[in-house]
Design a protein around this motif. Structure first.
Motif, mmCIF file in Angstrom:
data_model
loop_
_atom_site.group_PDB
_atom_site.id
_atom_site.type_symbol
_atom_site.label_atom_id
_atom_site.label_comp_id
_atom_site.label_asym_id
_atom_site.label_seq_id
_atom_site.Cartn_x
_atom_site.Cartn_y
_atom_site.Cartn_z
ATOM 1 N N ASP A 80 63.367 22.036 58.886
ATOM 2 C CA ASP A 80 63.719 21.750 57.492
ATOM 3 C C ASP A 80 64.590 20.499 57.429
ATOM 4 N N LEU A 81 63.972 19.352 57.204
ATOM 5 C CA LEU A 81 64.731 18.101 57.174
ATOM 6 C C LEU A 81 65.612 17.984 55.937
ATOM 7 N N ASP A 130 58.610 17.460 60.548
ATOM 8 C CA ASP A 130 59.230 18.580 59.836
ATOM 9 C C ASP A 130 58.184 19.675 59.655
#
Length: 334
Positions: free
Chosen positions: A68-69, A96
């Motif tokens: 989860d960027l 991601d």
């Protein structure tokens, strides 16, 4: 026609060592490189002439997969990885997965097509299966463990950090303490649950199964289970809640606000992670802090050590220290 696997077998090394000998000769000993070059020539491995023309300073590609960027934790972790990779002349291919097993599988295939020499990965539910297809590629897992043997791991001291949090709540007189965890199958969740249970057991406190809940790492999930916890009968309702990550903390805070419950007047809160906004909340949040930058830096350092050796080092399991930071979201039980 000879393949890189043929050369590796004859030389008694891994295919990745052959690749490094041809494209990054500075990463292997001169004797090993000379032996590989001679065998490649003997077997007629045609890539040899092209490999000799590759400049030593050519960047080595490695891949980093996070879940989860948008989460500041993983963005900061990526910065730690990049800092070390830059020092070693490596390019970082960043993906991601969004906790999606199919995306992870697709990104791993794309990364292999880019001839990556090493992999850093925050595991999903599918990582255990996917790593079986990575061959002898050096791999280091971050934040949690997939259960795959033979890979390095860099994680926080999840058990100890959670014990510190629960002990703090117990010291304030809380006896009904709830746990909101991430995905129950993830190692970080099971370890934090272990810390929660250890602290309660050492204090001789009861463990009501209704107080152990899972928000699956999501704001919406934590919001839902917080409402359920606060709907318990008054004599069973938790007076304090441990929340397993910062995304879920947002959901818990939102639910308590909707229910007109005050923090810490009605409910004390402790979160695992110290996002930038935690200290500017009203009240500021008590947290178990870990360093995602250091996690990324240490993990990439382990990977670089493996890339600079002819044989992969035995897998390391590094635990980084956590710290309890007491702020305004915890107070004495009322």
């Amino acid at each position: 026609m000879a393949t890189i696997e043929d050369v590796a077998k004859e030389a008694g090394v891994s295919p990745s060592t052959v690749s490094r000998a041809l494209s990054r000769p500075d990463m292997v000993s001169q004797d090993t490189r000379d032996r590989i070059l001679a065998i490649a020539h003997q077997l007629g491995y045609q890539a040899i002439q092209q490999a000799r023309q590759v400049k030593q300073q050519a960047a080595t590609p490695i891949a980093l997969l996070v879940t989860d960027l948008e989460n500041p934790f993983y963005a900061t972790l990526a910065k730690g990885v990049q800092a070390v990779a830059d020092q070693h002349g490596c390019n970082v291919l960043l993906y991601d997965t969004e906790e999606d097993e199919l995306k992870e599988e697709r990104f791993l295939k794309l990364a292999l097509q880019q001839k990556i020499q090493g992999l850093l990965i925050v595991p999903t539910r599918g990582t255990l299966t996917h790593l079986r297809e990575m061959g002898d590629l050096p791999v280091v897992e971050l934040d949690c463990a997939s259960g795959f043997s033979g890979v390095g791991q860099v994680q926080a001291e999840n058990v100890r950090g959670t014990v510190l949090a629960i002990d703090h709540l117990i010291s304030l007189g809380h006896r009904r303490i709830a746990f909101i965890g991430g995905p129950p199958e993830m190692s970080s969740t099971t370890e934090r649950l272990e810390g929660y249970q250890q602290a309660l057991a050492l204090a001789g406190l009861p463990r009501d199964p209704r107080w152990v809940t899972y928000g699956y790492g999501l704001e919406s999930g934590a919001n839902e289970v917080t409402r359920k916890l606060m709907s318990l009968p008054k004599d069973a309702r938790p007076t304090a809640v441990f929340v397993g990550n910062s995304d879920m903390m947002i959901g818990t805070l939102s639910a308590l606000q909707d229910l007109k419950l005050k923090v810490p007047g009605d409910v004390s809160l402790v979160g695992f992670d110290d996002p930038p906004w935690a200290k500017v909340m009203n009240p500021p949040l008590t947290v178990v802090a870990q360093s995602p930058y250091e996690m990324g830096r240490v993990a990439c350092g382990i990977l670089m050590q493996n890339l600079q050796r002819e044989f992969v080092l035995p897998p390391l399991n590094i635990r980084l220290p956590t710290q309890l930071i007491v702020r305004g979201s915890t107070d004495r039980a009322r």
